[in-house]
Design an enzyme around this catalytic site. Structure first.
Site, PDB file in Angstrom:
ATOM      1  N   TYR A 128      -2.564  -0.369  10.591  1.00  0.00           N
ATOM      2  CA  TYR A 128      -2.647  -0.718   9.171  1.00  0.00           C
ATOM      3  C   TYR A 128      -1.319  -0.391   8.480  1.00  0.00           C
ATOM      4  O   TYR A 128      -0.769  -1.218   7.741  1.00  0.00           O
ATOM      5  CB  TYR A 128      -3.815   0.024   8.508  1.00  0.00           C
ATOM      6  CG  TYR A 128      -3.979  -0.303   7.037  1.00  0.00           C
ATOM      7  CD1 TYR A 128      -4.477  -1.547   6.632  1.00  0.00           C
ATOM      8  CD2 TYR A 128      -3.624   0.617   6.052  1.00  0.00           C
ATOM      9  CE1 TYR A 128      -4.609  -1.848   5.280  1.00  0.00           C
ATOM     10  CE2 TYR A 128      -3.766   0.328   4.705  1.00  0.00           C
ATOM     11  CZ  TYR A 128      -4.259  -0.915   4.321  1.00  0.00           C
ATOM     12  OH  TYR A 128      -4.390  -1.214   2.988  1.00  0.00           O
ATOM     13  N   SER A 163       0.850  -1.190   0.000  1.00  0.00           N
ATOM     14  CA  SER A 163       0.000   0.000   0.000  1.00  0.00           C
ATOM     15  C   SER A 163       0.884   1.237   0.000  1.00  0.00           C
ATOM     16  O   SER A 163       2.040   1.181   0.426  1.00  0.00           O
ATOM     17  CB  SER A 163      -0.880   0.020   1.254  1.00  0.00           C
ATOM     18  OG  SER A 163      -1.609   1.225   1.345  1.00  0.00           O
TER      19      SER A 163
END
Ligand code: NDP
Length: 241
Positions: free
Chosen positions: A147, A134
């Site tokens: 995250y 990501s």
């Protein structure tokens, strides 16, 4: 047995995983599609696609599905480690269960996939593992602490293993999407974090469609085996951070 090698895609029941499944299928690859929800994968209605309800944290059912698919389609040419969860929240109040789930799925689930295919790919001196990281594995964002931690881990694990297996002609590719229009952020219980994501998405005139990430994955995979796209960060042009 198929002419093209088997491609295993985790998190194939929605978003980027479903788009990647459709694109690889259009390009003639036999598929093993994995996620906890079976029905949306079957609803894709793709030819030469074995769909199995598997939690990537459950190593044995993950292994069983790969064994079954390889018996049917031949050895895996590619694993796309895409399954992931994101719960955005204030770190002072976020539940430790949400933290644990992100660590389990995003890190342990991905490691399970690598564990199940890597040794055999090295023995065969070919194969590709695409790990979905990501932009949050490259830089940090508020309300994304754990995250980001899991996605930084994905990038570190992927690049470290890439170096270690490069001599076996096995490729590890990290694809790092920016904002993509999927269900991912909607799982966050923090309404302000959810609204903030969608408000910013609207403010910049919309974000990526999952098909753009699917194209990036296919591009990296279809390069000759002697070419390794180590990392691609793929964001909406108007995404500023
Ligand atoms: P979605 O929520 O649409 O898809 C997530 C997928 O992961 C679903 O198919 C879900 O299926 C699966 N999944 C979740 N937990 C498990 C589990 N325990 N075992 C097996 N499968 C599981 O989100 P995206 O398509 O956006 O996410 C795909 C990947 O892309 C993730 O790794 C995410 O972190 C990453 N990403 C997404 C970005 C975005 O903006 N959307 C940005 C950067 C990265 P099921 O619930 O059926 O198990």
């Amino acid at each position: 047995m198929s002419e093209k090698p088997l491609v295993i895609i985790t998190g194939a029941s929605s978003g980027i995983g479903a788009a990647t499944s459709r694109l690889f299928s259009e390009n003639g690859y036999p598929l093993l599609l994995l996620a906890r929800r079976l029905e949306p994968m079957e609803a894709l209605d793709l030819p030469n696609a074995l769909c199995r309800a598997v939690d990537v944290c459950d190593l044995e059912s993950f292994r069983d599905a790969i064994t079954e698919a390889e018996e049917r389609f031949g050895k895996a040419g590619c694993l796309v480690n895409n399954a992931g969860v994101m719960f955005c929240a204030d770190p002072a109040t976020q539940s430790v269960d949400e933290w644990q789930t992100m660590l389990d799925v995003n890190v342990r689930g991905l490691l399970n996939g690598i564990h199940l295919v890597l040794a055999d790919m090295m023995a065969r001196q070919t194969g590709t593992i695409v790990n979905i990281g990501s932009i949050a594995g490259v830089k940090t964002f508020p309300k994304h602490a754990v995250y980001c931690g899991t996605k930084f881990a994905v990038h570190a694990i992927s690049e470290t293993i890439r170096q270690e297996v490069s001599g076996s002609d096995v490729r590890l590719v990290t694809i790092a999407p920016g904002m993509v229009e999927t269900d991912l952020v909607n799982a966050s219980t923090d309404q302000a974090a959810r609204d903030g994501w969608w408000d910013y998405a609207n403010q910049i005139g919309g974000v990526l469609q999952p098909e753009s990430i699917a194209q990036s994955i296919l591009f990296a995979y279809q390069m000759p085996q002697s070419v390794c796209v180590r990392e691609m960060v793929v964001c909406p042009t108007r995404q500023e951070p």
